[in-house]
Scaffold this active site. Structure first.
Site, PDB file in Angstrom:
ATOM      1  CE1 TYR A  67       7.276 -32.398   8.177  1.00 48.56           C
ATOM      2  CE2 TYR A  67       6.268 -32.290   5.868  1.00 48.56           C
ATOM      3  CZ  TYR A  67       7.126 -32.623   6.590  1.00 48.56           C
ATOM      4  OH  TYR A  67       8.508 -32.882   5.999  1.00 48.56           O
ATOM      5  CG  HIS A  94      10.427 -44.657  12.588  1.00 49.03           C
ATOM      6  ND1 HIS A  94       9.234 -43.852  12.439  1.00 49.03           N
ATOM      7  CD2 HIS A  94       9.955 -46.168  12.535  1.00 49.03           C
ATOM      8  CE1 HIS A  94       8.230 -44.662  11.932  1.00 49.03           C
ATOM      9  NE2 HIS A  94       8.552 -45.824  12.332  1.00 49.03           N
ATOM     10  CG  HIS A 106      11.592 -33.715  13.843  1.00 50.90           C
ATOM     11  ND1 HIS A 106      10.060 -33.467  14.002  1.00 50.90           N
ATOM     12  CD2 HIS A 106      11.891 -34.253  12.512  1.00 50.90           C
ATOM     13  CE1 HIS A 106       9.514 -34.047  12.581  1.00 50.90           C
ATOM     14  NE2 HIS A 106      10.455 -34.395  11.827  1.00 50.90           N
ATOM     15  CD  GLU A 107      15.027 -34.167  10.383  1.00 49.45           C
ATOM     16  OE1 GLU A 107      15.141 -35.270  10.121  1.00 49.45           O
ATOM     17  OE2 GLU A 107      14.258 -33.253  10.046  1.00 49.45           O
ATOM     18  CG  HIS A 148      12.648 -38.883  10.691  1.00 44.10           C
ATOM     19  ND1 HIS A 148      11.327 -39.323  10.763  1.00 44.10           N
ATOM     20  CD2 HIS A 148      12.614 -37.429  10.593  1.00 44.10           C
ATOM     21  CE1 HIS A 148      10.510 -38.455  10.378  1.00 44.10           C
ATOM     22  NE2 HIS A 148      11.306 -37.056  10.458  1.00 44.10           N
ATOM     23  CD  GLU A 197       8.172 -35.780   9.014  1.00 46.38           C
ATOM     24  OE1 GLU A 197       8.299 -35.590  10.058  1.00 46.38           O
ATOM     25  OE2 GLU A 197       8.681 -36.008   7.969  1.00 46.38           O
TER      26      GLU A 197
END
Length: 664
Positions: free
Chosen positions: A597, A463, A456-457, A460, A485
């Site tokens: 979220y 992105h 998940h991180e 980011h 998110e």
């Protein structure tokens, strides 16, 4: 690519408290001088270009200074970094409250004439002018001055709250007998007190989560949970003060509530929209959550040999884990043996390389030279493997240490943007995590949940790295807060794809990948007890929107415990522990936004099923994702990005099917 020199040097991390303050003073002096220059321009020369350049410079030079407070081992440097964040936020308030600047920008807008409605230039102008109105620049002078003072105090309190949360150093001790059930390798990693030989645990995830999941004694779990919930009780009064100031600011600006002020610029558009969304999802999840609770209560009665009618917070992790083990014969501790950090991290990076067409090039890390801020940190240059050149720098700071940010997050340290001469400023970002370190018995291992978090991180990270915008304010994750998110939550799906699980697993002893039968059990476990899990998320979202729409103050600790019990179907401690004092999201930019979220999960499910489900590692799908979701950043409306990616407007069908297990 390793032999090619990046066109932009990486930042240096060699600040001292003194040099950091000197750099901050220089940044602020330069910024104030540039603001004065902008407002003194003759009407014929007024444009938005100078403001855009100022914003980019402030971010590029200022963000690294504020980052040290999250990662440095030097207490004085952390303090200097915290002061820098306060000073930069105060300057931001000072800047946004300058009526003379607002008048110049309005004049520049008039002189520029109409811009293409879908251009990044037009979006920049629109956002800047809207910010002026939202900053209260159309209020009378007396109210503006009051507003400025309130904003500065709000900023100071939020920074203090985050500091208390991030640098919390609490500990709790238990005897080996009280820790019965906790895996021996975990227990062996706990510090031992000299006076009574008890095991001493911090409240950091690698220490406390195994206790919640495995300790057989409910009294051990209860004591640990009460202490955990109260670990940042010092923030309780700060929380109250922050909400009081936000109510005053909303009232001055003419909004019904702080939540209405915040959501005006989000996809949801209003506080009522948030309430409606939460209510709708809760009504669909409640029957599923009640079913989950009955199943877990039955297991608790079987395990504890009593008439169990109550289910507590300290029961959740333990019985959720036990239920998965009993119904799926899935042992979380066994799964963990297949995920050594040294294998998982580079494999996940390789997955991203394949899918997104990028290449990680490791760089040397000499702390003394300022390459990194700690010896544990890994540093990479990222390149486009399809010939698009250098992309930016990424840092991975993966292991816990004292006073380090306690969870997982990504910081944009230098934004990507186009300079006035047409050249690029390349982005720099850092992922901070707290993965378990190695013990005397085995190497560092990751739970499957940690693997999901890491994936998940990394979303980011990309992105930030793969965005390509003209203006720094639209770079990377600078999108509507309730969309930010969605890309990363979509990428969590890869951690439940059998072929990907096999690829990134390797038993720390045998080197064998996860066997197919274990992979099948992991995949089946994804939505076990999902009703209660999602109701927990809705509790947090409901608490957030409730405190930010309330007209009058109340006992926020009692409210925290009441909403949790009503919404998430679990009871808390007999004492009302101030769990909200550790709800750092509400002081870090997610206030009146935690619903995002779940809200973004709707988009994430639709994005994955529509584009990636057939072939999650498809370079073609990855290219579409880069172009339509990552590349625009916040430079166009998020709904337009979704429509371009999906080929249609988004819908909630995939999300509801995931949660409820059947087509709706």
């Amino acid at each position: 690519m390793s032999a090619v020199q990046p066109p932009q040097a990486a930042p240096l991390w060699n600040h001292t408290p003194e040099s950091l303050k000197a750099e901050l003073d220089a940044v602020l002096a330069s910024a104030r001088s540039k603001l004065d220059a902008i407002v003194s321009l003759p009407p014929s020369e007024r444009t938005f270009a100078a403001l855009a350049e100022l914003e980019a410079t402030l971010s590029s030079r200022g963000e690294p200074l504020t980052f040290y407070q999250n990662v440095s081992t030097d207490g004085e440097l952390r303090d200097a970094s915290e002061k820098a964040e306060n000073a930069l936020k105060e300057f931001g308030i000072e800047r946004e409250m300058r009526v003379d600047l607002f008048e110049v920008l309005k004049d520049a807008s008039t002189r520029t004439g109409p811009l293409s409605g879908d251009s990044e230039d037009a979006r920049f102008v629109e956002k800047v002018l809207l910010e002026g109105k939202r900053a209260g620049l159309e209020l009378p002078e007396e109210q503006r001055k009051e507003l400025e003072l309130l904003k500065k105090e709000l900023s100071r309190l939020c920074v203090t709250f985050q500091k208390n949360y991030g640098q919390e150093k609490g500990k709790i001790a238990f005897s080996v007998e009280e820790l019965e059930g906790v895996p021996p390798p975990v227990v062996s990693g706990y510090a031992k007190r000299e006076d009574d030989a008890k095991c001493e645990l911090t409240f950091r995830p690698p220490d406390i989560m195994p206790l919640f999941k495995y300790a057989k004694n409910p009294e051990t779990r209860r004591k640990a949970w009460e202490a955990y919930e109260s670990r940042v009780a010092v923030n309780e009064e700060i929380f109250d003060s922050v909400l009081a100031i936000r109510r005053k600011i909303a009232d001055l600006l003419g909004y019904d509530s702080w939540a209405d002020y915040v959501t005006e610029v989000k996809m949801v558009k209003s506080a009522q929209g948030v309430h409606d969304f939460i209510s709708d999802v809760e009504s669909k999840l409640l029957p599923v959550g009640k079913r989950d609770r009955e199943q877990l209560l039955a297991l608790k009665e079987e395990e504890e040999g009593a008439d169990s009618t109550e289910f507590y917070m300290w029961d959740w992790f333990y019985y959720d884990r036990l239920y998965v083990e009993r119904t799926l014969d899935l042992d979380d501790a066994l799964v963990k043996e297949y995920f050594p950090v040294e294998v998982v991290v580079p494999t996940i990076m390789k997955v991203y390389e394949t899918m997104l067409g990028v290449e990680f090039v490791p760089l040397s890390n000499d702390v003394d030279k300022g390459d990194v801020w700690h010896p544990d940190v890994q540093r990479f240059a990222l390149w486009d493997s399809r010939g698009d050149g250098f992309l930016g720098y990424a840092y991975l700071d993966l292991y816990p240490r004292e006073a380090k940010f306690p969870h997982a997050a990504v910081w944009s340290l230098v934004p990507g943007f186009t300079r006035s001469d047409g050249s690029r400023s390349y982005p720099v970002c850092a992922m901070v995590a707290n993965l378990a370190k190695s013990t005397p018995d085995r190497p560092a291992l990751m739970t499957h949940a940690s693997v999901v978090t890491f994936f998940h991180e990394m979303g980011h990270v990309f992105h930030n790295i793969l965005s390509k915008t003209k203006y720094s304010r639209f770079d990377g994750t600078s999108v509507a807060n309730d969309f930010v998110e969605a890309p990363s939550k979509m990428l969590e799906n890869w951690c439940w794809v059998p072929s990907v699980l096999e690829k990134m697993s390797s038993h720390y002893k045998t080197k064998e990948p996860l066997p197919s039968e274990l992979i099948e059990k992991i995949v089946k476990s994804r939505y076990v007890n999902v009703g209660m899990s999602m109701l927990r998320q809705l509790f947090l979202a409901k608490y957030d929107i409730t405190v930010h729409t309330a007209k009058e103050p109340e006992n926020y600790t009692k409210l925290w415990n009441r909403i949790r019990e009503d919404t998430s179907l679990v009871k808390g401690p007999a004492i009302d522990a101030p769990g909200q004092a550790a709800f750092a999201h509400l002081m870090g930019g997610y206030e009146a936004g935690y619903y995002g979220y779940t809200y973004s999960s709707v988009f994430a499910a639709d994005m994955f099923r529509t584009v990636f489900a057939k072939d999650p590692l498809s370079p073609q799908a990855g290219r579409l994702y880069r172009e339509e979701i990552l590349r625009p950043g916040g430079s166009r409306d998020e709904m337009d990005s979704l429509k371009a990616f999906l080929g249609r407007p988004p819908n909630a069908e995939a999300f509801l099917e995931q949660l409820l297990g059947a087509p709706q």
